[in-house]
Design an enzyme around this catalytic site. Structure first.
Site, PDB file in Angstrom:
ATOM      1  N   ARG A 164       0.854  -1.186   0.000  1.00  5.63           N
ATOM      2  CA  ARG A 164       0.000   0.000   0.000  1.00  5.63           C
ATOM      3  C   ARG A 164       0.889   1.234   0.000  1.00  5.63           C
ATOM      4  O   ARG A 164       2.002   1.229   0.531  1.00  5.63           O
ATOM      5  CB  ARG A 164      -0.921   0.006   1.225  1.00  5.63           C
ATOM      6  CG  ARG A 164      -2.055  -1.014   1.148  1.00  5.63           C
ATOM      7  CD  ARG A 164      -3.082  -0.606   0.105  1.00  5.63           C
ATOM      8  NE  ARG A 164      -4.215  -1.505   0.037  1.00  5.63           N
ATOM      9  CZ  ARG A 164      -4.306  -2.515  -0.840  1.00  5.63           C
ATOM     10  NH1 ARG A 164      -3.316  -2.765  -1.676  1.00  5.63           N
ATOM     11  NH2 ARG A 164      -5.399  -3.275  -0.857  1.00  5.63           N
ATOM     12  N   HIS A 185      -1.011   0.976 -10.084  1.00  9.21           N
ATOM     13  CA  HIS A 185      -1.732   0.035  -9.228  1.00  9.21           C
ATOM     14  C   HIS A 185      -2.274  -1.142 -10.050  1.00  9.21           C
ATOM     15  O   HIS A 185      -3.472  -1.456 -10.022  1.00  9.21           O
ATOM     16  CB  HIS A 185      -2.873   0.738  -8.491  1.00  9.21           C
ATOM     17  CG  HIS A 185      -3.263   0.036  -7.218  1.00  9.21           C
ATOM     18  ND1 HIS A 185      -3.728   0.683  -6.105  1.00  9.21           N
ATOM     19  CD2 HIS A 185      -3.256  -1.287  -6.882  1.00  9.21           C
ATOM     20  CE1 HIS A 185      -4.006  -0.182  -5.144  1.00  9.21           C
ATOM     21  NE2 HIS A 185      -3.723  -1.400  -5.595  1.00  9.21           N
TER      22      HIS A 185
END
Length: 309
Positions: A224, A272
């Site tokens: 993350r 991502h």
């Protein structure tokens, strides 16, 4: 029984997800708004808006379509007594392992450096190391981290695996706990981050930890964005403490156009995409948990709210 779909999908994403969910759970009734909250037993979610899961008295399962659940746990309106299951999909783990292996190979063989040299029209080959001369640390040995560590080890790299609790993987030297972390990072030529995001791991790669990494090491963040203190990472890259960073996740997404990561010569940016959830396989995982709920069997991949994953 109605199944609430609380997902922030656009039209194109719904065109993929709705048929996959319907095929995996034929006969179920899916709704996208809680017009009849008393009839909703299950919520299948992907970044639901705040409050979307409040006021559902019969809710018995929250099934996430994403692997990370930190946003769900941070939403005070999510009922605390309803079990949450995170997405653990073998296809997703395989995709993550592919990305991690690509990044490891590119860092090991200097392919990012060669890409910079191409822009300068410079012919400058460097010595090629063997895989068994390169030490790779994998941080986080859950479903995805374990798949990554195994895949990288299968290619002949020396793999050091680290987790908060002891774990064992064939061909991987594992360790656990805070005391083992600094020596491990000091040995690693490449560090692959697959830790879950919790209160303890937020800001994990800060100035102190980056300074303790092997000089010139590569960092690959597939966890993350909040795991990395971005200003500290830029400083470590600028002074040569780190050689290169491959980043798939960021504190703010999409990454703003003015962000220095876009133009930094020692940073490779991915939007991502290291391991996207595949509706075809993820729908089957969700369906299996819905069936387990119906039959009174234990739910798979239930989130421990205390640990945060």
């Amino acid at each position: 029984m109605s199944i609430l779909l609380a997902c922030d999908f656009d039209a194109a994403e719904w065109a993929l997800w709705r048929p996959a969910l319907q095929a995996a759970m034929p006969g179920e009734r899916f709704v996208t708004s809680a017009d009849a909250p008393d009839g909703i037993d299950v919520a299948i979610v992907a970044n639901p808006p705040a409050g979307a899961l409040a006021g559902l008295p019969r809710l018995r399962l929250i099934q996430s379509l994403w692997a990370g659940v930190e946003r769900l746990l941070a939403d005070a309106s999510v009922p605390g007594d309803v079990p949450i299951a995170r997405m653990v999909d073998p296809a997703m783990s395989a995709a993550m392992a592919e990305t991690a292996l690509w990044a490891t190979l590119a860092l090991h063989r200097g392919f990012f450096r060669y890409a910079r040299l191409q822009q300068e029209a410079r012919w400058a080959p460097h010595r090629q190391r063997r895989a068994d001369e390169v030490t790779v640390a994998v941080l986080g040995l859950g479903q995805m981290g374990g798949a990554v560590a195994q895949r990288v080890a299968d290619q002949g790299y020396r793999v050091l695996g680290w987790s908060t609790r002891p774990a064992a993987l064939a061909g991987v030297e594992t360790s656990a706990g805070e005391a083992a972390l600094a020596p491990l990072l000091a040995r690693a030529d490449i560090a692959l981050n697959l830790l879950p995001l919790t209160a303890r791991t937020k800001g994990f790669f800060d100035a102190r930890r980056l300074a303790g990494m092997k000089h010139g090491a590569g960092l690959v963040n597939l966890g993350r964005g909040a795991h990395v203190v971005e200003a500290d990472l830029l400083a470590a890259l600028d002074r040569g403490q780190l050689g290169h960073a491959v980043l798939d996740v960021f504190a703010s997404e999409p990454l703003p156009p003015e962000h220095p990561f876009w133009r930094h010569p020692r940073v490779s940016v991915l939007p991502h995409v290291a391991a996207q959830t595949d509706p075809r396989t993820a729908a089957a995982v969700a369906a299996a948990n819905v069936q387990a709920l119906r039959e009174g069997r234990p739910l798979a991949h239930r989130v421990d709210r205390v640990r945060g994953y």
